[in-house]
Structures are given as structure tokens and as C-alpha cells.
Motif scaffolding. Sequence first.
Motif, PDB file in Angstrom:
ATOM      1  N   LEU A  61       0.808  -1.208   0.000  1.00  0.00           N
ATOM      2  CA  LEU A  61       0.000   0.000   0.000  1.00  0.00           C
ATOM      3  C   LEU A  61       0.844   1.262   0.000  1.00  0.00           C
ATOM      4  CD1 LEU A  61      -2.786  -1.076   2.495  1.00  0.00           C
ATOM      5  CD2 LEU A  61      -3.048  -0.693   0.044  1.00  0.00           C
ATOM      6  N   ASN A  62       2.130   1.121   0.286  1.00  0.00           N
ATOM      7  CA  ASN A  62       3.033   2.267   0.312  1.00  0.00           C
ATOM      8  C   ASN A  62       4.079   2.207  -0.794  1.00  0.00           C
ATOM      9  OD1 ASN A  62       2.316   4.020   2.779  1.00  0.00           O
ATOM     10  ND2 ASN A  62       2.166   1.940   3.543  1.00  0.00           N
ATOM     11  N   GLY A  63       3.718   1.515  -1.902  1.00  0.00           N
ATOM     12  CA  GLY A  63       4.506   1.638  -3.127  1.00  0.00           C
ATOM     13  C   GLY A  63       5.529   0.567  -3.402  1.00  0.00           C
ATOM     14  N   PHE A  64       5.407  -0.604  -2.786  1.00  0.00           N
ATOM     15  CA  PHE A  64       6.345  -1.690  -3.024  1.00  0.00           C
ATOM     16  C   PHE A  64       5.655  -2.887  -3.682  1.00  0.00           C
ATOM     17  CE2 PHE A  64       8.228   0.746   0.420  1.00  0.00           C
ATOM     18  CZ  PHE A  64       9.575   0.779   0.090  1.00  0.00           C
ATOM     19  N   ARG A  65       6.445  -3.694  -4.370  1.00  0.00           N
ATOM     20  CA  ARG A  65       5.978  -4.952  -4.953  1.00  0.00           C
ATOM     21  C   ARG A  65       6.325  -6.075  -4.000  1.00  0.00           C
ATOM     22  NH1 ARG A  65       9.142  -7.761 -10.043  1.00  0.00           N
ATOM     23  NH2 ARG A  65       7.906  -9.696 -10.181  1.00  0.00           N
ATOM     24  N   ILE A  66       5.333  -6.829  -3.567  1.00  0.00           N
ATOM     25  CA  ILE A  66       5.545  -7.897  -2.593  1.00  0.00           C
ATOM     26  C   ILE A  66       5.577  -9.243  -3.302  1.00  0.00           C
ATOM     27  CG2 ILE A  66       4.731  -8.956  -0.459  1.00  0.00           C
ATOM     28  CD1 ILE A  66       5.516  -5.963  -0.266  1.00  0.00           C
ATOM     29  N   ILE A  67       6.676  -9.959  -3.126  1.00  0.00           N
ATOM     30  CA  ILE A  67       6.841 -11.315  -3.655  1.00  0.00           C
ATOM     31  C   ILE A  67       6.898 -12.248  -2.453  1.00  0.00           C
ATOM     32  CG2 ILE A  67       8.318 -12.855  -4.990  1.00  0.00           C
ATOM     33  CD1 ILE A  67       9.369 -10.260  -6.379  1.00  0.00           C
ATOM     34  N   ALA A  68       5.931 -13.149  -2.375  1.00  0.00           N
ATOM     35  CA  ALA A  68       5.778 -13.988  -1.182  1.00  0.00           C
ATOM     36  C   ALA A  68       5.915 -15.460  -1.539  1.00  0.00           C
ATOM     37  CB  ALA A  68       4.427 -13.718  -0.526  1.00  0.00           C
ATOM     38  N   PRO A  69       7.064 -16.062  -1.294  1.00  0.00           N
ATOM     39  CA  PRO A  69       7.232 -17.502  -1.561  1.00  0.00           C
ATOM     40  C   PRO A  69       6.714 -18.356  -0.421  1.00  0.00           C
ATOM     41  CG  PRO A  69       9.291 -16.582  -0.758  1.00  0.00           C
ATOM     42  CD  PRO A  69       8.306 -15.436  -0.825  1.00  0.00           C
ATOM     43  N   SER A  70       6.393 -19.581  -0.724  1.00  0.00           N
ATOM     44  CA  SER A  70       6.173 -20.601   0.303  1.00  0.00           C
ATOM     45  C   SER A  70       7.517 -21.291   0.520  1.00  0.00           C
ATOM     46  CB  SER A  70       5.131 -21.626  -0.155  1.00  0.00           C
ATOM     47  OG  SER A  70       3.879 -21.018  -0.354  1.00  0.00           O
ATOM     48  N   ARG A  71       8.025 -21.230   1.743  1.00  0.00           N
ATOM     49  CA  ARG A  71       9.304 -21.882   2.017  1.00  0.00           C
ATOM     50  C   ARG A  71       9.156 -23.408   1.886  1.00  0.00           C
ATOM     51  NH1 ARG A  71      11.149 -21.722   6.861  1.00  0.00           N
ATOM     52  NH2 ARG A  71       9.464 -20.695   8.013  1.00  0.00           N
ATOM     53  N   PRO A  72      10.272 -24.117   1.693  1.00  0.00           N
ATOM     54  CA  PRO A  72      10.212 -25.578   1.532  1.00  0.00           C
ATOM     55  C   PRO A  72       9.454 -26.272   2.658  1.00  0.00           C
ATOM     56  CG  PRO A  72      12.371 -24.795   0.897  1.00  0.00           C
ATOM     57  CD  PRO A  72      11.636 -23.600   1.461  1.00  0.00           C
ATOM     58  N   GLY A  73       8.539 -27.165   2.249  1.00  0.00           N
ATOM     59  CA  GLY A  73       7.706 -27.888   3.197  1.00  0.00           C
ATOM     60  C   GLY A  73       6.375 -27.224   3.448  1.00  0.00           C
ATOM     61  N   TYR A  74       6.162 -26.046   2.876  1.00  0.00           N
ATOM     62  CA  TYR A  74       4.920 -25.308   3.058  1.00  0.00           C
ATOM     63  C   TYR A  74       4.133 -25.242   1.749  1.00  0.00           C
ATOM     64  CZ  TYR A  74       6.511 -23.688   7.641  1.00  0.00           C
ATOM     65  OH  TYR A  74       6.920 -23.624   8.959  1.00  0.00           O
ATOM     66  N   LEU A  75       2.860 -25.634   1.836  1.00  0.00           N
ATOM     67  CA  LEU A  75       1.937 -25.538   0.717  1.00  0.00           C
ATOM     68  C   LEU A  75       2.524 -26.164  -0.540  1.00  0.00           C
ATOM     69  CD1 LEU A  75       0.456 -21.976   1.429  1.00  0.00           C
ATOM     70  CD2 LEU A  75      -0.403 -24.195   2.170  1.00  0.00           C
ATOM     71  N   GLY A  76       2.747 -25.383  -1.601  1.00  0.00           N
ATOM     72  CA  GLY A  76       3.159 -25.960  -2.878  1.00  0.00           C
ATOM     73  C   GLY A  76       4.636 -26.099  -3.122  1.00  0.00           C
ATOM     74  N   THR A  77       5.465 -25.781  -2.123  1.00  0.00           N
ATOM     75  CA  THR A  77       6.917 -25.939  -2.280  1.00  0.00           C
ATOM     76  C   THR A  77       7.370 -27.181  -1.520  1.00  0.00           C
ATOM     77  OG1 THR A  77       7.233 -23.538  -2.416  1.00  0.00           O
ATOM     78  CG2 THR A  77       9.185 -24.877  -1.964  1.00  0.00           C
ATOM     79  N   PRO A  78       7.885 -28.195  -2.215  1.00  0.00           N
ATOM     80  CA  PRO A  78       8.277 -29.432  -1.518  1.00  0.00           C
ATOM     81  C   PRO A  78       9.475 -29.208  -0.605  1.00  0.00           C
ATOM     82  CG  PRO A  78       9.022 -29.488  -3.785  1.00  0.00           C
ATOM     83  CD  PRO A  78       8.155 -28.257  -3.667  1.00  0.00           C
ATOM     84  N   LEU A  79       9.542 -29.982   0.454  1.00  0.00           N
ATOM     85  CA  LEU A  79      10.655 -29.877   1.390  1.00  0.00           C
ATOM     86  C   LEU A  79      11.984 -30.146   0.708  1.00  0.00           C
ATOM     87  CD1 LEU A  79      11.499 -29.379   4.316  1.00  0.00           C
ATOM     88  CD2 LEU A  79      11.108 -31.814   4.771  1.00  0.00           C
ATOM     89  N   SER A  80      11.973 -30.937  -0.342  1.00  0.00           N
ATOM     90  CA  SER A  80      13.208 -31.258  -1.061  1.00  0.00           C
ATOM     91  C   SER A  80      13.875 -30.022  -1.662  1.00  0.00           C
ATOM     92  CB  SER A  80      12.925 -32.270  -2.180  1.00  0.00           C
ATOM     93  OG  SER A  80      11.966 -31.755  -3.090  1.00  0.00           O
ATOM     94  N   ALA A  81      13.133 -28.920  -1.791  1.00  0.00           N
ATOM     95  CA  ALA A  81      13.729 -27.693  -2.330  1.00  0.00           C
ATOM     96  C   ALA A  81      14.693 -27.043  -1.347  1.00  0.00           C
ATOM     97  CB  ALA A  81      12.626 -26.704  -2.711  1.00  0.00           C
ATOM     98  N   GLY A  82      14.658 -27.460  -0.074  1.00  0.00           N
ATOM     99  CA  GLY A  82      15.582 -26.870   0.885  1.00  0.00           C
ATOM    100  C   GLY A  82      15.294 -27.280   2.306  1.00  0.00           C
ATOM    101  N   ARG A  83      15.964 -28.320   2.782  1.00  0.00           N
ATOM    102  CA  ARG A  83      15.730 -28.780   4.151  1.00  0.00           C
ATOM    103  C   ARG A  83      16.458 -27.904   5.175  1.00  0.00           C
ATOM    104  NH1 ARG A  83      13.427 -33.834   4.605  1.00  0.00           N
ATOM    105  NH2 ARG A  83      13.083 -34.881   2.613  1.00  0.00           N
ATOM    106  N   THR A  84      17.676 -27.504   4.891  1.00  0.00           N
ATOM    107  CA  THR A  84      18.394 -26.630   5.813  1.00  0.00           C
ATOM    108  C   THR A  84      18.096 -25.177   5.461  1.00  0.00           C
ATOM    109  OG1 THR A  84      20.394 -26.388   4.460  1.00  0.00           O
ATOM    110  CG2 THR A  84      20.249 -28.349   5.869  1.00  0.00           C
ATOM    111  N   PHE A  85      18.376 -24.291   6.399  1.00  0.00           N
ATOM    112  CA  PHE A  85      18.109 -22.882   6.129  1.00  0.00           C
ATOM    113  C   PHE A  85      19.064 -22.347   5.057  1.00  0.00           C
ATOM    114  CE2 PHE A  85      16.332 -23.161  10.523  1.00  0.00           C
ATOM    115  CZ  PHE A  85      15.017 -22.944  10.153  1.00  0.00           C
ATOM    116  N   ALA A  86      20.280 -22.882   4.998  1.00  0.00           N
ATOM    117  CA  ALA A  86      21.196 -22.478   3.932  1.00  0.00           C
ATOM    118  C   ALA A  86      20.640 -22.897   2.572  1.00  0.00           C
ATOM    119  CB  ALA A  86      22.571 -23.095   4.165  1.00  0.00           C
TER     120      ALA A  86
END
Length: 300
Positions: free
Chosen positions: A64-89
Amino acid sequence: MVTAPNTPTAEDFRACMAGAPRIVHTASGPVEYAERGHGEAILSVHGSQGGWDQGLVAGEYLRLNGFRIIAPSRPGYLGTPLSAGRTFAQQADALAALLDALQIDRVIVIAVSGGGPAGYELAAKHGERISRLVQVDAVCLTDRGPSRIAQLAAQDFLLEAVIWLLRRATKPTLTALMRSFGTYTRQAASERAAMLAALPGRTSWLEATLAASLGVARRRQGMKNDFTPGHPVPLDAIACPTLIVHGRLDKVVPPTQAEHAHAHITGSELYWMDGSHLAFALEAADTAPAYVANWLRDSR
């Protein structure tokens, strides 16, 4: 400091929840994301029990204050499989791979709560891609297990009950929530809840965040992974301008985590909120989001 002129309404948050996520194939595997708005890009990294919907809700005040928001689902959440990234690195690598797929060279990162380690890792490992970093009530020490409140919240019927009660018994529900998520005394929580309950629309952000945690079964794998002890985040490697925002009374992610991050990130700023783990969306919703919005403008 000038207050940010636009604040989200309940209708704005409902529009976030109605977003249409997409899945892109990246070098790390499939990553789900949704976006809203136009302007300088912000990667909104959700907390535990979140997803793209929670990320959009968390970033709506900035859209609302002029930015573009890109919101991913981190691995293991909703449509992103855990295999995309188990560790935080690995999650940081997946987020960088998403930026590649979207052809975004540099981005602001805002991470919340359990999304903190992935956000810190992204700034440490891919610093050339990150223009500024904001962490809100964020985890930086990953050697912890789930709190009792996190375990209780991982049930749809309880979340739905809290949302229902917020609308019909606002003051006692806020009192109970602030006691659960913060280190308030009973009297202090009751007095503050009475003040907040009297403000029209004050619980809209909190209600939207809770609603963006429903569908627990599709988020549980990521949440369980969030609480798997990991390696220390390399905070000393972070060089971008960094703002750490934290509630002084946070019981879920203790203030010592913010102090630790501040001590290890050169030039970082630590902004204290007077409230619990819910402060950004509740107790300090009239001040902290405005501070972040203005900090982002001033640090360009």
C-alpha cells in the motif's frame, strides 16, 4: 519521522488471501510464490506455519506504500516441496533461485519469526542480491524446539476458534493471546487488551495472519522442519543495511535473539516494540510498520 500514509484494511487482507499462487521451476526445484503490487521488490519470507498467503499478509502494508511484494512458500509449506531446501542455507539458495527465475537482480528481504534463519542466510550467502534486510520478531539461533504455543496453534480447529473469539469476545481473547505470546502480567495484559479492543479494526491484521495459517496439514512438514536444530546462521557475513524489529515482551522468540543478531551484524539497527510476539500486527501496529516503511525509504 513521517507516518506511513496507508494502512491495510480487512478488505485488503482478504484480497491477499484470495491471491493466485504460481509454481516456478528453479535450480533448487519447484518453488511456489504469489505477488501483489508494483514498485521496488520485497521478498516477504513467512514464519512457521505460514506460506505465500501469510507472506502477502505480512507485506500488505508495504504494498500500500509503493512496493511490490513477492511472497514464496518456504520448503515444506503448501506448494513448495521440502526437497527444495531442508536446511536454512538450502532455503536461502532456493529463494535466490526464485529470484533468478523471476529475473530479479536485487531485492529487499523482510523475514518474520520462523522465517528469520532463511532470511539471514540469504543475506549472508547471496549478499550481492540483497539491498536491505528487515527481521521482525525473528529467530536467529536455530538450536530450539517448538514452543508449547506453537504446538497448540498447529491445529485448525483451535485457530478457527481463536478467530471466532476475536470477533465476539475481543478483550478476553486478546488478554489470553498476549499472555500466551508475551511475558505480560495478567493485569497488564488485561489493561492493554481493553485499550486495543476499543480501537476499530485493530485485530484485522492478527485475524488475517491466523487465517493464513489454516490448512495446517499442508504446512506441518515445513513447520516440523523449522524446529529441527541446525547450524548457526553466519550473521557476521551480512553486510547489507539491516533493521531488526522485536517485541520486548516476546515469549515465543525471546528478545535475546534480537540482541544476538544485532551484536553480530555490523551496522545493524535494533528497534524495540513494546509488546509480545504479536506486537507488529497488534500492540505496535500503529507505529512499527510505519517505522519499517520509512526506514526502507530512508535507506535507499
